[in-house]
Design a protein around this motif. Structure first.
Motif, mmCIF file in Angstrom:
data_model
loop_
_atom_site.group_PDB
_atom_site.id
_atom_site.type_symbol
_atom_site.label_atom_id
_atom_site.label_comp_id
_atom_site.label_asym_id
_atom_site.label_seq_id
_atom_site.Cartn_x
_atom_site.Cartn_y
_atom_site.Cartn_z
ATOM 1 N N LYS A 326 0.872 -1.184 0.000
ATOM 2 C CA LYS A 326 0.000 0.000 0.000
ATOM 3 C C LYS A 326 0.904 1.228 0.000
ATOM 4 N N GLY A 327 0.343 2.378 0.252
ATOM 5 C CA GLY A 327 1.173 3.593 0.231
ATOM 6 C C GLY A 327 1.066 4.270 -1.112
ATOM 7 N N ARG A 328 1.858 5.308 -1.281
ATOM 8 C CA ARG A 328 1.697 6.176 -2.456
ATOM 9 C C ARG A 328 2.850 5.946 -3.433
ATOM 10 N N HIS A 329 2.622 5.087 -4.401
ATOM 11 C CA HIS A 329 3.686 4.747 -5.347
ATOM 12 C C HIS A 329 3.310 5.179 -6.759
ATOM 13 N N ASP A 330 4.321 5.506 -7.555
ATOM 14 C CA ASP A 330 4.062 5.860 -8.956
ATOM 15 C C ASP A 330 3.613 4.616 -9.719
ATOM 16 N N PRO A 331 2.539 4.712 -10.543
ATOM 17 C CA PRO A 331 2.193 3.553 -11.371
ATOM 18 C C PRO A 331 3.225 3.305 -12.469
ATOM 19 N N CYS A 332 3.985 4.370 -12.816
ATOM 20 C CA CYS A 332 5.064 4.210 -13.800
ATOM 21 C C CYS A 332 6.196 5.151 -13.398
ATOM 22 N N VAL A 333 7.230 4.596 -12.776
ATOM 23 C CA VAL A 333 8.315 5.467 -12.297
ATOM 24 C C VAL A 333 9.134 6.036 -13.460
ATOM 25 N N GLY A 334 8.946 5.449 -14.646
ATOM 26 C CA GLY A 334 9.664 5.930 -15.831
ATOM 27 C C GLY A 334 9.365 7.387 -16.145
ATOM 28 N N ILE A 335 8.155 7.843 -15.796
ATOM 29 C CA ILE A 335 7.792 9.236 -16.130
ATOM 30 C C ILE A 335 8.731 10.192 -15.400
ATOM 31 N N ARG A 336 8.871 9.969 -14.089
ATOM 32 C CA ARG A 336 9.715 10.883 -13.311
ATOM 33 C C ARG A 336 11.200 10.624 -13.525
ATOM 34 N N ALA A 337 11.514 9.557 -14.254
ATOM 35 C CA ALA A 337 12.930 9.287 -14.564
ATOM 36 C C ALA A 337 13.431 10.168 -15.713
ATOM 37 N N VAL A 338 12.523 10.850 -16.405
ATOM 38 C CA VAL A 338 12.934 11.658 -17.566
ATOM 39 C C VAL A 338 13.952 12.744 -17.166
ATOM 40 N N PRO A 339 13.626 13.624 -16.193
ATOM 41 C CA PRO A 339 14.637 14.629 -15.802
ATOM 42 C C PRO A 339 15.875 14.031 -15.145
ATOM 43 N N ILE A 340 15.739 12.839 -14.585
ATOM 44 C CA ILE A 340 16.899 12.197 -13.948
ATOM 45 C C ILE A 340 17.881 11.745 -15.036
ATOM 46 N N GLY A 341 17.336 11.184 -16.118
ATOM 47 C CA GLY A 341 18.183 10.775 -17.243
ATOM 48 C C GLY A 341 18.915 11.962 -17.841
ATOM 49 N N GLU A 342 18.196 13.069 -17.989
ATOM 50 C CA GLU A 342 18.843 14.290 -18.509
ATOM 51 C C GLU A 342 20.005 14.684 -17.611
ATOM 52 N N ALA A 343 19.764 14.639 -16.309
ATOM 53 C CA ALA A 343 20.795 15.080 -15.352
ATOM 54 C C ALA A 343 22.037 14.204 -15.430
ATOM 55 N N MET A 344 21.836 12.890 -15.533
ATOM 56 C CA MET A 344 23.003 11.992 -15.565
ATOM 57 C C MET A 344 23.821 12.207 -16.835
ATOM 58 N N VAL A 345 23.137 12.411 -17.960
ATOM 59 C CA VAL A 345 23.865 12.642 -19.210
ATOM 60 C C VAL A 345 24.598 13.987 -19.138
ATOM 61 N N ALA A 346 23.963 14.990 -18.551
ATOM 62 C CA ALA A 346 24.623 16.301 -18.406
ATOM 63 C C ALA A 346 25.862 16.183 -17.523
ATOM 64 N N LEU A 347 25.750 15.422 -16.441
ATOM 65 C CA LEU A 347 26.899 15.259 -15.531
ATOM 66 C C LEU A 347 28.070 14.582 -16.252
ATOM 67 N N VAL A 348 27.761 13.568 -17.053
ATOM 68 C CA VAL A 348 28.833 12.840 -17.757
ATOM 69 C C VAL A 348 29.485 13.735 -18.813
ATOM 70 N N ILE A 349 28.669 14.426 -19.580
ATOM 71 C CA ILE A 349 29.239 15.266 -20.655
ATOM 72 C C ILE A 349 30.074 16.393 -20.054
ATOM 73 N N ALA A 350 29.596 17.002 -18.983
ATOM 74 C CA ALA A 350 30.361 18.083 -18.346
ATOM 75 C C ALA A 350 31.676 17.550 -17.781
ATOM 76 N N ASP A 351 31.615 16.379 -17.189
ATOM 77 C CA ASP A 351 32.824 15.747 -16.636
ATOM 78 C C ASP A 351 33.846 15.525 -17.751
ATOM 79 N N HIS A 352 33.390 14.993 -18.886
ATOM 80 C CA HIS A 352 34.311 14.717 -19.998
ATOM 81 C C HIS A 352 34.792 15.997 -20.685
ATOM 82 N N TYR A 353 33.972 17.015 -20.635
ATOM 83 C CA TYR A 353 34.396 18.319 -21.172
ATOM 84 C C TYR A 353 35.597 18.830 -20.359
#
Ligand SMILES: Cc1cc2nc3c(=O)[nH]c(=O)nc-3n(C[C@H](O)[C@H](O)[C@H](O)COP(=O)(O)O)c2cc1C
Length: 363
Positions: A326-353
């Motif tokens: 029970k409790g309050r869970h996302d029916p699809c956590v993939g939706i909120r993963a969108v900005p997280i994916g952006e952040a990880m790619v930004a962190l990697v590209i900035a690191d390599h820059y």
């Protein structure tokens, strides 16, 4: 647990649990003089924040970020990074630990309850503790700074598949992404996705998703051969996100079905005298090094494991039992993963820059 840091020159270290008093991170190695404000970081956190539609968890997590260090007013009165460690914190405010009393001794199939207890012998079960995706809020906050390290860089992501339903790529329109609750770039898919996810939600079930991240204006030359490949670090960063089960770059798994002719990204000389690739099956990376084309990565997120449908499991005392979360869970956590994916790619590209600049003096 010692693996709480990610990155080489630009390095994020996160701390905190879902139901602790706060979560936070230290972003170390950021160059001085980059303009950044709490408000700017907040715009990215607001994209990840839950409770914004009926398709995400109704937990109320305002995720208000505070900059504790590493930013100071410059001579023009602008808030800029100082080159010292940037410390960011978010207070946890909507904990309902009693929602989790049922999982105190039972292991949710598909979650990390069993493995955490097996490894450490102790487990903060409240909201999943450290295994909760609350931690990813700090990645989004740090990513907001990382994306400013590389001049002109844009990193955008979109949901391209919800459960078994993929978008029609011919309809791709970036302007649509912020116009619907799914970050969907295909207007034509929104209504059917909404009906599909309503059904999933009403049944107490969950579904997975695929997210595509596209980074534009990535300079050629970022990444290093062999063990420092740009795609290797992107895969690592995306795979480190909770619930991610697959990552691909460019044509990805689909490349296996192409012929050499189909897969080769042919090259011409563009009007500006620079190489012009005729396709981008490589996802903007050749030999681990960026080619100057858009960097394209996709990742698959599994269905939320905390579901209402009873599932067979065992408890910490060795008994077979059932669990319905029970409790309050996302029916699809993939939706909120969108900005997280952006952040990880930004962190990697900035690191390599920064790595590229350190090694070659070029930027
Ligand atoms: C944005 C986001 C939110 C999440 N929220 C939940 C949740 O509410 N309930 C849940 O069971 N899992 C949730 N997860 C997934 C779990 O954190 C994850 O499945 C768990 O830590 C086990 O790790 P693994 O799936 O990577 O093996 C979420 C993941 C993401 C990316």
């Amino acid at each position: 647990m010692s693996h709480n840091s990610f990155g080489h020159l630009l390095r994020i270290t996160t701390w905190g649990e879902s139901h602790g008093s706060a979560i936070g991170c230290v972003l170390d190695g950021c160059p001085p003089g980059i303009e950044i404000t709490e408000a700017e970081i907040q715009t990215y956190l607001d994209k990840r924040r839950p409770g914004q539609s009926r398709y995400t968890t109704q937990r109320k997590e305002p995720d208000t970020v505070k900059i504790l260090s590493g930013v100071f007013e410059d001579d023009d009165g602008k808030q800029v990074t100082t080159g010292t460690p940037i410390s960011l914190v978010i207070e946890n405010v909507d904990q309902r630990s009693k929602d989790y009393s049922e999982i105190k001794d039972k292991f949710r199939p598909g979650h990390a309850d069993y493995t955490y207890l097996e490894k450490y012998g102790i487990r903060d079960y409240r909201g999943g503790g450290r295994s909760s995706a609350r931690e990813t809020a700090m990645r989004v906050a740090a990513g907001a700074i990382a994306r400013k390290v590389v001049p002109g860089l844009t990193v955008r992501a979109a949901l391209v598949q919800l459960g078994p339903h993929a978008i029609n790529r011919d309809n791709w329109d970036w302007d649509q992404v912020d116009q619907n609750p799914f970050f969907c770039p295909d207007h034509g898919s929104v209504q059917s996705w909404a009906s599909y996810l309503d059904g999933i939600r009403k049944n107490g079930s969950s579904c997975g998703a695929v997210i595509e991240v596209v980074a534009d204006s990535v300079p050629a030359g970022l990444g290093a051969p062999i063990y420092g490949k740009l795609d290797q670090d992107i895969a690592s960063g995306l795979m480190s996100i909770n619930a991610v089960k697959g990552v691909e770059i460019g044509a990805g798994m689909g490349a296996a079905a192409l012929t050499g002719e189909e897969n080769a990204d042919e090259i011409r000389i563009g009007k500006d005298g620079k190489p012009e690739f005729q396709s981008n099956n490589a996802g903007g990376i050749l030999g681990g090094i960026s080619s100057g084309q858009p960097v394209v990565a996709r990742f698959a997120v599994k269905p939320t494991s905390s579901i209402l449908t009873p599932r067979k499991t065992i408890d910490a005392h060795g008994n077979e039992t059932e669990i319905s979360t029970k409790g309050r869970h996302d029916p699809c956590v993939g939706i909120r993963a969108v900005p997280i994916g952006e952040a990880m790619v930004a962190l990697v590209i900035a690191d390599h820059y920064l790595l590229h600049r350190a090694q070659t003096g070029k930027s």
